[in-house]
Scaffold this active site. Sequence first.
Site, short mmCIF file in Angstrom:
data_model
loop_
_atom_site.label_atom_id
_atom_site.label_comp_id
_atom_site.label_asym_id
_atom_site.label_seq_id
_atom_site.Cartn_x
_atom_site.Cartn_y
_atom_site.Cartn_z
N ILE A 165 -10.83 7.27 13.59
CA ILE A 165 -11.76 8.01 14.46
C ILE A 165 -13.03 7.17 14.69
O ILE A 165 -13.52 7.06 15.81
CB ILE A 165 -12.11 9.37 13.83
N LYS A 216 3.43 0.85 3.02
CA LYS A 216 2.99 -0.13 4.00
C LYS A 216 2.93 -1.51 3.34
O LYS A 216 2.68 -1.60 2.14
CB LYS A 216 1.60 0.22 4.54
N SER A 230 -7.78 9.90 8.84
CA SER A 230 -7.24 11.21 8.44
C SER A 230 -7.86 11.61 7.11
O SER A 230 -8.12 12.78 6.86
CB SER A 230 -5.72 11.24 8.30
N GLY A 231 -8.06 10.62 6.23
CA GLY A 231 -8.94 10.83 5.09
C GLY A 231 -10.31 10.33 5.54
O GLY A 231 -10.39 9.31 6.22
N ASP A 256 -4.93 16.20 14.00
CA ASP A 256 -5.14 14.93 14.69
C ASP A 256 -6.33 15.04 15.64
O ASP A 256 -6.34 15.89 16.53
CB ASP A 256 -3.86 14.58 15.46
N MET A 257 -7.33 14.18 15.45
CA MET A 257 -8.54 14.27 16.26
C MET A 257 -8.26 14.10 17.74
O MET A 257 -8.88 14.76 18.58
CB MET A 257 -9.56 13.22 15.76
N ARG A 258 -7.30 13.23 18.09
CA ARG A 258 -6.99 13.05 19.52
C ARG A 258 -6.51 14.35 20.15
O ARG A 258 -6.91 14.70 21.25
CB ARG A 258 -5.90 11.98 19.72
N ARG A 291 -7.54 18.13 4.63
CA ARG A 291 -8.26 18.46 3.40
C ARG A 291 -9.58 19.16 3.72
O ARG A 291 -10.25 18.79 4.69
CB ARG A 291 -8.55 17.19 2.59
N HIS A 341 -11.97 5.07 -1.00
CA HIS A 341 -12.06 4.19 0.18
C HIS A 341 -12.87 2.92 -0.13
O HIS A 341 -13.45 2.30 0.77
CB HIS A 341 -12.71 4.90 1.40
N HIS A 388 -16.40 6.14 7.04
CA HIS A 388 -14.97 5.81 7.15
C HIS A 388 -14.28 7.09 7.61
O HIS A 388 -14.06 8.01 6.82
CB HIS A 388 -14.44 5.34 5.79
N GLU A 397 -8.51 -3.12 4.90
CA GLU A 397 -8.39 -3.04 3.44
C GLU A 397 -7.40 -4.09 2.91
O GLU A 397 -7.57 -4.62 1.81
CB GLU A 397 -7.93 -1.63 3.05
N ARG A 454 -2.50 -1.87 -3.55
CA ARG A 454 -3.60 -0.91 -3.47
C ARG A 454 -3.30 0.22 -4.46
O ARG A 454 -2.24 0.83 -4.42
CB ARG A 454 -3.68 -0.33 -2.07
N ASN A 473 0.86 -1.18 0.00
CA ASN A 473 0.00 0.00 0.00
C ASN A 473 0.90 1.23 0.00
O ASN A 473 1.46 1.60 1.03
CB ASN A 473 -0.89 -0.05 1.25
#
Length: 388
Positions: free
Chosen positions: A326, A16, A208-209, A280-282, A238, A178, A205, A376, A90, A9
């Site tokens: 998330i 990855k 981060s995206g 970053d949501m955290r 984004r 996605h 989904h 995925e 991917r 990926n």
Amino acid sequence: MDQRLCVLNAGSSSLKFAVYGVVDGQPRHTQSGEVDRIGGEGRLRMTTADGKVMHDRIVTAKDHAAALAMLAALPDGPMERHGLIGFGHRVVHGGPNLNAPALVDAATLARIEALEPLAPLHNPPAVAVLKALMALLPALPHVACFDTAFHRGHPAVADRFAIPDTLYREGVRRYGFHGLSYEYIAGALAERTPEIALGRVVVAHLGSGASMCALAGGRSVDSSMGFTALDGLPMGTRSGSIDAGVVLWLQRQKGWDVGQVEQFLYADCGLKGLSGVSNDMRTLLASEAPLAKLAIEYFVYHVARTAGSMAAAMGGIDGMVFTAGIGERSPEIRARVLHRLHWLGFSIDEAANLAGGPLLTRSESALPAYAIPTDEEIVIARHTLARI
Ligand code: ADP
């Protein structure tokens, strides 16, 4: 001989991988890892499926081919030839016609390469990895799996913009992304609750995206992402949907060129741009800054608003699924979205939500919501095994 296959990926600055053994004709995850921060000083990590660290060191890979060469040089690494039967890749964009996983030959590679103008940030790393690996191990088969493929059955009203047909025929369409994640969720839902999977399900989904998908009978009928992965929900960096007039204004009033607008929309907007604190949501959830709180509320508002529009697209809704970073790991975001969607029939079970589900709603809730971890790579591994 034990058979193995490797899934790759390639992201904009990371590579990855996941390795699978073949057990009873099915892929079974054995190792995974990545080289990150390609282009600068990054890290090479490889762990076993049960979390044992096999490699962890600082590396400098100048490009994806160099990162691949590092992985190929590991004696017990993902490209170790003993038993290796092929690779799954991917590929973000398959364009209008690559609508199923494809065995990659020179002609398919050329078709993927020709799509680079449609996905200038996403397809080039996958093409670079395919080329380098086909040169390195020419005898092994490669299967490309496309994030757009799962959405190719959209009805015309979901597949089009209100622009002249000539542009549509040139490829300016709402592709959706996605798709490998949504394909996994459709399958997982069919195993868990076949009666819900047969109905109308909204999948969020949220990583981060971030995007959402309307699934009817397990098939995608609409997506919040469109021509590019910029559309729809606000994301880490984004913008999500934005009036095209803003782009014109930036060009006319600020004199920005294409590169500046692109950098802005992909890297400086979304949660990061709105909060001024973090992508970053955290970090945002832990922040007291008023704009961090507004960015979270904006995110939640748009997830809920998009769920409503997808329910309208399908003429109703029978359930909802949260997935990705998330969606899988933030009870607070799930709760805030589900509270906003109470009017649709979701009654959250707070304790189940805090525990991570999978079922997040009370038994008396008119509609069920679930948190399901996406995967995925296993989807790519299954397609690869089926085609080699
Ligand atoms: P990618 O799209 O890069 O694969 P992920 O699916 O890993 O992204 O999601 C990354 C996002 O998930 C980040 O915004 C991160 O803050 C968020 N996230 C991860 N764990 C949590 C958590 N426990 N609570 C809230 N957000 C989380």
